[in-house]
Design a protein around this motif. Sequence first.
Motif, PDB file in Angstrom:
ATOM      1  N   VAL A 251      16.649 -42.747 -74.527  1.00 32.92           N
ATOM      2  CA  VAL A 251      16.645 -41.278 -74.617  1.00 32.92           C
ATOM      3  C   VAL A 251      17.318 -40.808 -75.905  1.00 32.92           C
ATOM      4  O   VAL A 251      16.724 -40.088 -76.719  1.00 32.92           O
ATOM      5  CB  VAL A 251      17.311 -40.633 -73.383  1.00 32.92           C
ATOM      6  CG1 VAL A 251      17.434 -39.119 -73.565  1.00 32.92           C
ATOM      7  CG2 VAL A 251      16.513 -40.943 -72.118  1.00 32.92           C
ATOM      8  N   LEU A 252      18.575 -41.239 -76.124  1.00 33.65           N
ATOM      9  CA  LEU A 252      19.270 -40.831 -77.352  1.00 33.65           C
ATOM     10  C   LEU A 252      18.668 -41.518 -78.576  1.00 33.65           C
ATOM     11  O   LEU A 252      18.585 -40.916 -79.652  1.00 33.65           O
ATOM     12  CB  LEU A 252      20.768 -41.148 -77.253  1.00 33.65           C
ATOM     13  CG  LEU A 252      21.588 -40.254 -76.313  1.00 33.65           C
ATOM     14  CD1 LEU A 252      23.060 -40.643 -76.358  1.00 33.65           C
ATOM     15  CD2 LEU A 252      21.424 -38.776 -76.650  1.00 33.65           C
ATOM     16  N   GLY A 253      18.248 -42.768 -78.412  1.00 40.62           N
ATOM     17  CA  GLY A 253      17.656 -43.498 -79.529  1.00 40.62           C
ATOM     18  C   GLY A 253      16.394 -42.828 -80.043  1.00 40.62           C
ATOM     19  O   GLY A 253      16.267 -42.537 -81.236  1.00 40.62           O
ATOM     20  N   LEU A 254      15.456 -42.551 -79.150  1.00 36.33           N
ATOM     21  CA  LEU A 254      14.191 -41.916 -79.542  1.00 36.33           C
ATOM     22  C   LEU A 254      14.410 -40.492 -80.044  1.00 36.33           C
ATOM     23  O   LEU A 254      13.789 -40.056 -81.013  1.00 36.33           O
ATOM     24  CB  LEU A 254      13.208 -41.918 -78.362  1.00 36.33           C
ATOM     25  CG  LEU A 254      12.536 -43.254 -78.051  1.00 36.33           C
ATOM     26  CD1 LEU A 254      11.812 -43.197 -76.720  1.00 36.33           C
ATOM     27  CD2 LEU A 254      11.564 -43.653 -79.161  1.00 36.33           C
ATOM     28  N   THR A 255      15.301 -39.749 -79.373  1.00 39.95           N
ATOM     29  CA  THR A 255      15.590 -38.368 -79.797  1.00 39.95           C
ATOM     30  C   THR A 255      16.141 -38.347 -81.216  1.00 39.95           C
ATOM     31  O   THR A 255      15.697 -37.555 -82.062  1.00 39.95           O
ATOM     32  CB  THR A 255      16.598 -37.690 -78.837  1.00 39.95           C
ATOM     33  OG1 THR A 255      16.052 -37.682 -77.517  1.00 39.95           O
ATOM     34  CG2 THR A 255      16.880 -36.262 -79.255  1.00 39.95           C
TER      35      THR A 255
END
Length: 318
Positions: A251-255
């Motif tokens: 989630v944080l990686g892709l965002t």
Amino acid sequence: MSLVWIVLGLLLLVVGGEFLVRSSVSLSFKFNISKLVIGMTVVSFATSAPELLVSLQAALDGSPDIALGNVIGSNIANIGLVLGITAIISPLSISEDFYKLNWPMMMLLSIALYFILQSGLIINFIEGLLLFVSIVVFLYILIKQSKKKDIMDMDIEEVDDALQKTSNFKIMVWLLIGGSALYFGSEWLVLGAKELAMSFGVSERVISVTMVAIGTSVPELAASVIAAVKQEKAISLGNLIGSNIFNIASVLGLTAMIHPIALDSQKLLTNDIFWMIGFAAILIPFMLLPKKFEIGRLKGVFIFGAYLVFIYLTFTGE
């Protein structure tokens, strides 16, 4: 009106997530992907879609505290709220994989997130890419290990065999419904969270680590409570830990790969992230004492009580 937006947003996220999981699994069967791989990758990514859309929408809307608070708060809620209540209803047994792979990975990512934020007060593209690569490596190791075991021991009951017969038209309709519901659900939830923060006179960070995080954890809570009440196999500790790993890494990686996530509220770094690390860390002594490899009712009461303290201090400490 802000509460209406939040409720409608959460409902759409639940509906969108369900349709996305169905369509993704059906599509995977069309490409002859094994049930084991579908359960560990496709389902895991699809069930993280609501959190991903909320964090991405918040980052694009200039509300990074909602993007970060959603993930940090969800990780706290998964253990404090979902695990706590489930253990109170029905004690949870702990598998060997938990402390050999899942828990160390969760702790590693949690601590890495702290140092990433502390170093530059932002998660940039490179750091987002590294986080995402870590989930790919983790899944590769997980699948490799799982293939060595008896397939009957694998926890892949969430993959519905009936979805193998789904028509292409139905898959397209499900994808359209799922995508639309996730898009509008994330927009309305972020809008409602912003309005609610303003009307209550609190920061977006407070609303995101409490109400938004609880809202996105409701499906896991409902599923685990129903299973525990029926004396069926409740949601496993591995699934909750896996959700926490996905929240940080995917989630944080892709965002961050799409839009950098800046840190606005220092309390996310000086307070909330330590609660997240603390809830994760306490699982090891709880696993060993007094009864090994089980989280019983008393431990569940302690975990849930600690979560209520976190919610109270978050609102009063603003």
